[in-house]
Design a protein around this motif. Structure first.
Motif, short mmCIF file in Angstrom:
data_model
loop_
_atom_site.label_atom_id
_atom_site.label_comp_id
_atom_site.label_asym_id
_atom_site.label_seq_id
_atom_site.Cartn_x
_atom_site.Cartn_y
_atom_site.Cartn_z
N GLY A 1 -73.48 37.77 -44.49
CA GLY A 1 -74.10 36.53 -44.93
C GLY A 1 -73.10 35.57 -45.56
N ASP A 2 -71.92 36.09 -45.85
CA ASP A 2 -70.84 35.27 -46.42
C ASP A 2 -69.73 35.17 -45.38
N ALA A 3 -69.64 34.02 -44.74
CA ALA A 3 -68.72 33.87 -43.60
C ALA A 3 -67.26 33.95 -44.01
N THR A 4 -66.98 33.85 -45.30
CA THR A 4 -65.57 34.01 -45.70
C THR A 4 -65.06 35.42 -45.38
N ASN A 5 -66.00 36.36 -45.15
CA ASN A 5 -65.60 37.73 -44.84
C ASN A 5 -65.11 37.91 -43.41
N TYR A 6 -65.29 36.90 -42.56
CA TYR A 6 -64.85 37.05 -41.16
C TYR A 6 -64.42 35.73 -40.52
N ARG A 7 -64.35 34.67 -41.34
CA ARG A 7 -63.98 33.35 -40.82
C ARG A 7 -62.62 33.38 -40.14
N ASP A 8 -61.75 34.27 -40.61
CA ASP A 8 -60.41 34.38 -40.02
C ASP A 8 -60.44 34.85 -38.58
N ALA A 9 -61.55 35.47 -38.16
CA ALA A 9 -61.66 35.97 -36.79
C ALA A 9 -62.12 34.87 -35.82
N ALA A 10 -62.56 33.74 -36.34
CA ALA A 10 -63.00 32.63 -35.51
C ALA A 10 -61.78 31.83 -35.04
#
Ligand SMILES: C[S@@+](CC[C@H](N)C(=O)[O-])C[C@H]1O[C@@H](n2cnc3c(N)ncnc32)[C@H](O)[C@@H]1O
Length: 216
Positions: A95-104
């Protein structure tokens, strides 16, 4: 009270169960959608929907985000057994995109088993944020269950995808099952980086007759 998601996964083992049938559709869609990757799976569970396909395309990088430590451990173990060195399983809050934003930006984002567990506001916010996680032409595979009566909530989800620059590639609505599976392709420009919280799972409702509200 939190839901026992490890137990929930057991239905996958029952041949012909709704969940087993849903898995077949999701895997079929992913086989059609996935190209060179990368892939992000939100609330990935034990990863059984994506790991077999990733094993067929060993070069694809993937980030699986799953809050439950046991399920994420299982996904990590399966990925290792399959020799998938490009798969990163994160025990984290999707629910917190900072946890996977680097994969985008991802070529495929999986949102299976998510929309039925969060509020309508959160569904709206999450679908609106998906373009920011995708590369141009990127694809989202999602699921939504339905109850016994009333409007089918998957139609509202399809409407949200249309509003947010997606075209529908496929949609499964079996007459004899409650699951729905959608596959949507981004046909507008990807959005700006996603900021803030997207969703939180609702607490499960106690069964009727135990002094609680009627289950949703
Ligand atoms: C309905 S299951 C779906 C699992 C998987 N996507 C599938 O379709 O098989 C929902 C999953 O979301 C996980 N989950 C719940 N809240 C989460 C959160 N905030 N971040 C990441 N995972 C979460 C649960 O542990 C559970 O594995």
């Amino acid at each position: 009270m939190t839901k026992d998601w490890v137990r929930w996964h057991r239905d996958y083992e029952t041949p012909g169960s709704s969940l087993a049938r849903r898995l077949t559709v999701v895997q079929d869609y992913l086989g059609r959608a996935l190209g060179e990757g990368p892939l992000i799976s939100l609330c990935a569970g034990d990863g059984r929907d994506v790991l077999p396909e990733l094993a067929r395309r060993r070069s694809v990088r993937a980030v699986l985000v799953e809050l439950d430590p046991e399920l994420s451990r299982r996904a990590r173990t399966t990925a290792a057994e399959l020799g998938l060195t490009g798969v990163d399983v994160r025990t984290a809050d999707a629910g917190d995109a900072t946890n996977y934003r680097d994969a985008a930006p991802a070529q495929v984002v999986m949102a299976c088993g998510v929309f039925g567990n969060i509020s309508e506001t959160d569904v709206r916010r999450t679908v609106a944020a998906l373009p920011s996680l995708l590369e141009p032409g990127g694809i989202v595979i999602w699921t939504r269950g339905r109850g016994d009566s009333g409007a089918d909530p998957s139609d509202a989800v399809r409407g949200l995808f249309a509003e947010n620059g997606f075209e529908e590639m496929a949609f499964a609505r079996p007459a004899d099952a409650r699951f729905r599976v959608g596959m949507h392709r981004l046909v507008t420009e990807p959005g700006p980086p996603v900021a803030g919280r997207l969703f939180a799972f609702r607490a499960p409702q106690p069964p009727p007759g135990r002094g609680g509200r009627v289950a949703r």
